[in-house]
Design a protein around this motif. Structure first.
Motif, short mmCIF file in Angstrom:
data_model
loop_
_atom_site.label_atom_id
_atom_site.label_comp_id
_atom_site.label_asym_id
_atom_site.label_seq_id
_atom_site.Cartn_x
_atom_site.Cartn_y
_atom_site.Cartn_z
N CYS A 191 -7.99 11.19 -1.54
CA CYS A 191 -7.57 9.87 -1.06
C CYS A 191 -6.13 9.64 -1.49
CB CYS A 191 -8.48 8.79 -1.64
SG CYS A 191 -8.02 7.12 -1.12
N HIS A 192 -5.24 9.51 -0.54
CA HIS A 192 -3.81 9.44 -0.84
C HIS A 192 -3.20 8.06 -0.67
CE1 HIS A 192 -4.18 13.82 0.72
NE2 HIS A 192 -4.36 13.79 -0.59
N ARG A 193 -3.91 7.17 -0.01
CA ARG A 193 -3.39 5.82 0.24
C ARG A 193 -4.10 4.82 -0.66
NH1 ARG A 193 -1.47 5.88 6.19
NH2 ARG A 193 -1.16 3.66 5.84
N ALA A 194 -3.34 3.91 -1.26
CA ALA A 194 -3.97 2.97 -2.18
C ALA A 194 -3.12 1.73 -2.38
CB ALA A 194 -4.23 3.64 -3.53
N GLN A 195 -3.79 0.69 -2.90
CA GLN A 195 -3.11 -0.52 -3.32
C GLN A 195 -3.83 -1.04 -4.56
OE1 GLN A 195 -4.89 -2.58 0.51
NE2 GLN A 195 -3.89 -4.16 -0.71
N GLY A 196 -3.12 -1.79 -5.38
CA GLY A 196 -3.72 -2.30 -6.60
C GLY A 196 -2.66 -2.76 -7.58
N PHE A 197 -3.10 -3.42 -8.64
CA PHE A 197 -2.17 -4.01 -9.60
C PHE A 197 -1.30 -2.97 -10.29
CE2 PHE A 197 -4.55 -8.25 -10.55
CZ PHE A 197 -4.38 -8.60 -9.23
N LEU A 198 -1.81 -1.72 -10.48
CA LEU A 198 -0.99 -0.68 -11.09
C LEU A 198 0.24 -0.39 -10.25
CD1 LEU A 198 -0.56 1.65 -13.19
CD2 LEU A 198 -1.85 3.11 -11.61
N LEU A 199 0.06 -0.42 -8.96
CA LEU A 199 1.14 -0.10 -8.03
C LEU A 199 2.04 -1.31 -7.80
CD1 LEU A 199 -1.18 1.79 -5.54
CD2 LEU A 199 0.31 2.81 -7.27
N CYS A 200 1.44 -2.43 -7.45
CA CYS A 200 2.20 -3.67 -7.25
C CYS A 200 1.23 -4.82 -7.03
CB CYS A 200 3.12 -3.53 -6.03
SG CYS A 200 4.24 -4.93 -5.80
N GLU A 225 0.88 -1.17 0.00
CA GLU A 225 0.00 0.00 0.00
C GLU A 225 0.92 1.22 0.00
OE1 GLU A 225 -2.25 2.33 3.52
OE2 GLU A 225 -2.79 0.21 3.33
N VAL A 226 0.68 2.15 -0.92
CA VAL A 226 1.60 3.28 -1.06
C VAL A 226 0.86 4.61 -0.96
CG1 VAL A 226 3.12 1.91 -2.52
CG2 VAL A 226 1.45 3.44 -3.58
N ASP A 227 1.66 5.65 -0.75
CA ASP A 227 1.17 7.02 -0.77
C ASP A 227 1.17 7.48 -2.23
OD1 ASP A 227 0.96 9.87 -0.70
OD2 ASP A 227 1.70 9.89 1.35
N LEU A 228 0.01 7.81 -2.77
CA LEU A 228 -0.10 8.18 -4.18
C LEU A 228 0.58 9.50 -4.50
CD1 LEU A 228 -3.81 7.20 -4.94
CD2 LEU A 228 -1.73 5.89 -5.43
N ARG A 229 0.89 10.29 -3.49
CA ARG A 229 1.57 11.56 -3.73
C ARG A 229 3.08 11.37 -3.88
NH1 ARG A 229 -0.86 14.11 1.65
NH2 ARG A 229 -0.03 12.08 2.28
N THR A 230 3.65 10.46 -3.10
CA THR A 230 5.11 10.32 -3.06
C THR A 230 5.63 8.96 -3.49
OG1 THR A 230 5.10 9.54 -0.76
CG2 THR A 230 5.15 11.93 -1.12
N GLY A 231 4.75 7.95 -3.46
CA GLY A 231 5.21 6.59 -3.76
C GLY A 231 5.74 5.88 -2.53
#
Length: 256
Positions: free
Chosen positions: A212-221, A5-11
Motif C-alpha cells: 500500500c503506497h498511498r496514505a494520509q494521516g497525522f504523521l504525514l500532515c 494524501e501522499v505517496d509513501l515511497r516518494t513523499g
C-alpha cells in the motif's frame, strides 16, 4: 480543512481530502464526527454536503492557478442522502463547469453503507457521475456490509482502508490480515488503495511491506486550512525523511 494524501515511497503529494469543520464559539474547531449525525437527523446534511463540494471545487480552481505544475486530485465525501438523488450529478457538473475543472481532478468518496441502501439506484448514479470524468472511491472500506458481488459491479477507482484497521498493523494479526486482504482485493480489481489514519513510522513500514503506497494521516500532515497548505503545495509533497526511518536515494517530490 484539507488533509493531504501522499505517496509513501516518494513523499509526492497525490490528493487532498476536503474535511468539514465547525468553528464552535465555545468549543473551538470541531471535527465532522462531532456534528454530522445532527446534520443528518435535522435534514441539513444535503445542504452541508452541497456547500463542501462547492467550496472544495472553488479552492481547487484557486490552487490550479497558483500552482500550475501541481498534479493532485480533490477528494470530497458524499453522504448517503446526497447519493440517494440524481441531483448530485447536476451539482457535480455545475461545480466542474463553474470552476473550469476537468472531471479527473475530482474524486467523490462514498461509504459502503450508502451503496447497500439501494444498490441499483446507487450504481446508476455512480455511472452518471463517472460519465463526467470524475473518479470514485469507497471510504472506510471494510466497515460496511457490501458484498464482493456488489463491489464487482460498482464503477469505483479506489478503496480507502479504514483507520481502525490501519492502527492495528503490527499489533493485531486480524487487522493486518484485513489490510493485506484489502490491498490484494484492490490489486485484483485494478483499483488504487489508500490507507487512512497513518500516525506512526511503524505503520508506514507495515503498509509498504503490504504494497500500500498511498496514505494520509497525522504523521504525514494534519488537516489544515487552505492557506496553511501552500508551502506543501508549492514543493509538491513531503521529504520521505519526515515519515520514514530509512530513505533510499529519491528525487524530490516536486520533480516527480
Amino acid at each position: 480543512y484539507y488533509q493531504p494524501e501522499v505517496d509513501l515511497r516518494t513523499g509526492q503529494l497525490l490528493a487532498v481530502e476536503a474535511l468539514v469543520r465547525w468553528n464552535h464559539p465555545q468549543r473551538g474547531v470541531l471535527p465532522a464526527g462531532s456534528f454530522i449525525t445532527v446534520a443528518e437527523e435535522t435534514g441539513l446534511i444535503a445542504d452541508l454536503g452541497r456547500w463542501v463540494l462547492t467550496e472544495a471545487c472553488r479552492q481547487m480552481a484557486v490552487w490550479r492557478e497558483q500552482f500550475p505544475l501541481l498534479r493532485i486530485t480533490m477528494r470530497v465525501n458524499v453522504s448517503p442522502a446526497q447519493l440517494a438523488t440524481r441531483n448530485i450529478v447536476h451539482l457535480v457538473n455545475d461545480c466542474l463547469v463553474k470552476n473550469d475543472l476537468p472531471g479527473r481532478l475530482l474524486c467523490l468518496e462514498i461509504t459502503e453503507h450508502a451503496v447497500v441502501q439501494d444498490v441499483q439506484q446507487t450504481v446508476d448514479v455512480l455511472h452518471e457521475l463517472k460519465a463526467l470524468g470524475i473518479t470514485l472511491a469507497i471510504d472506510d472500506f471494510g466497515t460496511g456490509y457490501s458484498s464482493m458481488s456488489q463491489l464487482k459491479h460498482l464503477p469505483v477507482d479506489a478503496l480507502k482502508i479504514d483507520q481502525t484497521f490501519v492502527a492495528g498493523l503490527g499489533i493485531d494479526v486480524g487487522d493486518r490480515a484485513i489490510v493485506d486482504a484489502t490491498v490484494r482485493l484492490a490489486q485484483s480489481f485494478g483499483l488504487e488503495v489508500v490507507a487512512e489514519g497513518v500516525e506512526t513510522v511503524d505503520l508506514v513500514d507495515e503498509l509498504l511491506k503490504l504494497g500500500c503506497h498511498r496514505a494520509q494521516g497525522f504523521l504525514l500532515c494534519r488537516p489544515q486550512p487552505a492557506a496553511e497548505l501552500e508551502s506543501l503545495l508549492e514543493y509538491g509533497g513531503l521529504h520521505p525523511s519526515t515519515f520514514r526511518r530509512s530513505v533510499p536515494m529519491l528525487h524530490s517530490a516536486a520533480s516527480s
